[in-house]
Design an enzyme around this catalytic site. Structure first.
Site, PDB file in Angstrom:
ATOM      1  N   ASP A 175      -5.497   9.790  10.192  1.00 44.25           N
ATOM      2  CA  ASP A 175      -4.442   9.274  10.466  1.00 44.25           C
ATOM      3  C   ASP A 175      -3.799   9.673  11.849  1.00 44.25           C
ATOM      4  OD1 ASP A 175      -3.278   7.534   8.538  1.00 44.25           O
ATOM      5  OD2 ASP A 175      -3.516   8.939   7.353  1.00 44.25           O
ATOM      6  N   GLU A 205       0.804  -1.128  -0.077  1.00 39.56           N
ATOM      7  CA  GLU A 205       0.140   0.038   0.122  1.00 39.56           C
ATOM      8  C   GLU A 205       0.771   1.260   0.021  1.00 39.56           C
ATOM      9  OE1 GLU A 205      -3.009   2.015   2.996  1.00 39.56           O
ATOM     10  OE2 GLU A 205      -2.822  -0.127   3.048  1.00 39.56           O
TER      11      GLU A 205
END
Lengths: 408, 260
Positions: free
Chosen positions: B54, B43
């Site tokens: 995040d 990824e």
């Protein structure tokens, strides 16, 4: 100049947005991680129920009247009218609300919804600190645990408001990422919500964010425009010719504009922060200089670079220091219904002093942007015409920062 | 690829690397090294200025990359240059903000041309995902959407219908970052997801230890490991690309020690 053009008058009713998915024409929608969807759907369902529940409406009106002190006055600013030498100028005095700005209207509504959803904690982002103070206020009023995220730069610029929040029992969480201003505070609040969504309601303070926030915040703030409409008719027997409000995320502007939006004869002007200049990074004039893009959960005009990275922004006013804007404003801009322009830091500071000297009113630096534009517009109007300014907040919070800037 | 791993009864391992962190040279060297260290899919995170999903580790990596004026074009060029030395699939993860500004169709086409096989847009849920995922699929890329523990059954079915490649199942309601333990209810959540779809279901957020991988093997089709990889990159960020590659490879081999 004051006659709407033919193209504008042929538009469909603008008050009918958004649709069920939160779309204002092409703008709005829901662009957030899947984690938040369940909470947004719960909020949407609860808000829809509340909107049609007379008990909720009575409660909301009770607190606006008895706690906030509404209706706020529509005040004829005689000396400003004389000085500017044109239109008869009226001020919608949101600065006289409890806590000193329009932000409290929305916070009362969302706190009542928080209770209905059975949640015990609220979080918020704040720039100038006005929304943080309003959130801390309803946290105390309704006994909700309150955490307010605020950029470290804004904590410095708005220390009075930080102290007020703490006095009312809120925790102020200083944010050190990015430029340490409003956008970064919003990021952190979203991150908190990602992990606390079961027990926590996020009181977004502007007409921005994912659906249903832009619609819901607009509706809660629309008490401003509804009152102003009625007050203007009572005092003058007619609607105003023009209304001016400042636009950061755009909640005070949406609140005063929306109840007039289908009255095509009323001209509306949204004033953005022109900062120090027109280069990207020097201002926060999202609608004037930005392009459509996605930020903080919805599609709207945004200040980004060509790779989609959010641009740095600057404004002397912490409440306007934001690279996005509510999606309904983007819709109003494209439709031509509302005209958007910008005012520089210096013009806003000059207006701040002028309003203080002539009217004995210290407007918030955010609202000072609206006054600065009003001065330009009023002189081109006749004495029979009515110009309404949304004085969205009081400027006490800005005194230290203004002193620093005018004495340097 | 998942079929092959399933027949071997192995869980797919999917490390996450932030493109351009600490520099593009590292990105270029990491991709083939990760394959050698046992990755099944990689990824590649495309830095974004406002990543609301995040935690601090990935945020910081994105911030550092963008401070060095990383441009999208450089990310595409770097992947394209090393693609022939990597045989496993590459999926890009990027905020819809970045893809939208570039133009969704143009963005998908450019990813494909650079050698990507799929795209994860972590902030694009249905219904907005419906029309956009059609554009991504039209470019020949898999569309990987997220399912959260909070996602209703109806939405899970809808997300499965709009997804291809695999489904990204979030272990927790929260942001990315290492966690000591995976939630006890995770296995049931993944099982219920798998009862709704034949597509592989991969688990991410918080996954960081060999024990986590062992726990997920037999439950999920894949494990996605982000912050734990990025933390090891950060520890060697000033020691050059080769030191970073060595540290990350060691970590990956260790991570797989109980499942391979």
């Amino acid at each position: 100049m004051w006659v709407m053009n033919a193209a504008a008058t042929s538009l469909p009713p603008l008050s009918s947005v958004p649709d069920a998915l939160g779309h204002f024409g092409p703008y709005g929608g829901t662009f957030v991680p899947e984690t938040l969807i369940a909470a947004l759907q719960q909020l949407d369902a609860e808000y829809t129920k509340a909107k049609n529940d007379p008990t909720f409406q009575e409660q909301f009106e009770y607190y606006l009247r008895e706690f906030v002190g509404r209706p706020s006055r529509l005040y004829h600013a005689r000396r400003l009218s004389e000085k500017w030498g044109g239109a008869k100028v009226y001020l919608k005095r949101e600065d006289l609300n409890h806590t000193g700005a329009h932000k409290i209207n929305n916070c009362i509504g969302q706190a009542l919804l928080t209770q209905r959803m059975g949640k015990k904690r609220i979080i918020a982002e704040t720039g100038a600190g006005q929304h943080g103070v309003a959130t801390a206020t309803v946290g105390a009023l309704f006994d909700l645990q309150t955490d307010v995220y605020m950029g470290a730069e804004d904590v410095r610029r708005q220390s009075l408001n930080v102290f007020r929040m703490k006095l009312m029992g809120a925790s102020v969480r200083e944010v050190h990422s990015g430029l340490k201003t409003l956008k970064d505070a919003l990021n952190e609040a979203m991150r908190d919500w990602m992990g606390s969504v079961d027990s926590t309601h996020y009181i977004i303070g502007s007409v921005a964010g994912p659906h249903p926030f832009p619609m819901m915040v607009r509706d809660f703030q629309s008490c401003i425009g509804r009152e102003a409409r009625q007050q203007c008719i009572e005092k003058e027997g007619r609607l105003p010719d023009a209304i001016i409000a400042c636009v950061g995320g755009g909640s005070n502007a949406a609140g005063i504009f929306y109840p007039f939006i289908d009255d095509r004869e009323v001209k509306m002007i949204g004033v953005e922060a022109g900062g120090r200049g027109s280069a990207l990074g020097q201002h926060a004039a999202t609608l004037c200089a930005g392009k459509p893009g996605v930020l903080h959960g919805s599609l709207s005009y945004v200040l980004q670079d060509e790779d989609g990275q959010t641009a740095d922004v600057h404004s002397v006013s912490a409440g306007l220091d934001y690279p996005g804007v509510g999606p309904e404003h983007s819709f109003w801009k494209d439709s031509g219904r509302v005209e958007y322009c910008c005012i520089t830091d210096q013009e806003a500071l000059d207006a701040f002093e002028e309003v203080a000297r002539l009217e004995g009113i210290l407007p918030a630096l955010e609202s000072a942007h609206a006054f600065a534009q009003a001065a330009k517009v009023a002189t081109k109007m006749t004495k029979e015409q009515i110009l309404m300014i949304n004085c969205s907040g009081r400027g006490d919070k800005d005194c230290q920062e203004v002193a620093r800037l005018i004495n340097r | 690829m998942f079929a092959q791993l399933r027949s071997k009864k192995q869980i797919a391992f999917m490390p996450f690397v932030p493109a351009g962190y600490p520099d593009l040279e590292t990105t270029g060297k990491l991709l083939p090294a990760l394959e050698s260290a046992g990755a099944s899919i990689i990824e590649v995170g495309i830095p974004f200025s406002d990543p609301i999903a995040d935690g601090p580790v990935i945020q910081e990596a994105f911030t550092r990359a963008l401070e060095k004026k990383l441009k999208l074009a450089e990310v595409f060029a770097t992947v394209k240059k090393v693609r022939s030395s990597v045989s496993i699939p590459l999926v890009a993860m990027v905020s819809v903000s970045v893809a939208f500004r570039y133009g969704i169709e143009r963005f998908a086409a450019t990813l494909k041309e650079s050698g990507f096989d799929g795209l994860i847009l972590p902030d694009l849920p249905p219904p907005e995902a419906a029309s956009i995922s059609a554009h991504i699929r039209a470019a020949g890329l898999d569309t990987i959407l997220l399912v959260a523990p909070t996602t209703s059954k109806d939405r899970r079915a809808e997300i499965a219908r709009l997804s291809s490649g695999f489904i990204y199942y979030l272990s927790v309601a929260g942001i990315t970052g290492e966690r000591n333990q995976l939630p006890v209810e995770l296995a049931d959540g993944v099982k219920s997801m798998k009862s709704l779809t034949d597509r592989p279901v991969c688990v991410g957020f918080g996954v960081s230890t060999p024990q986590h991988l062992k726990q997920l093997a037999g439950v999920a089709d894949g494990a996605i490991v982000g912050s734990a990889v990025v933390r090891r990159m950060k520890e060697k960020a000033h020691d050059g690309a080769d030191a970073i590659v060595a540290a990350v490879s060691t970590y990956c081999r260790d991570l797989l020690s109980l499942v391979r």
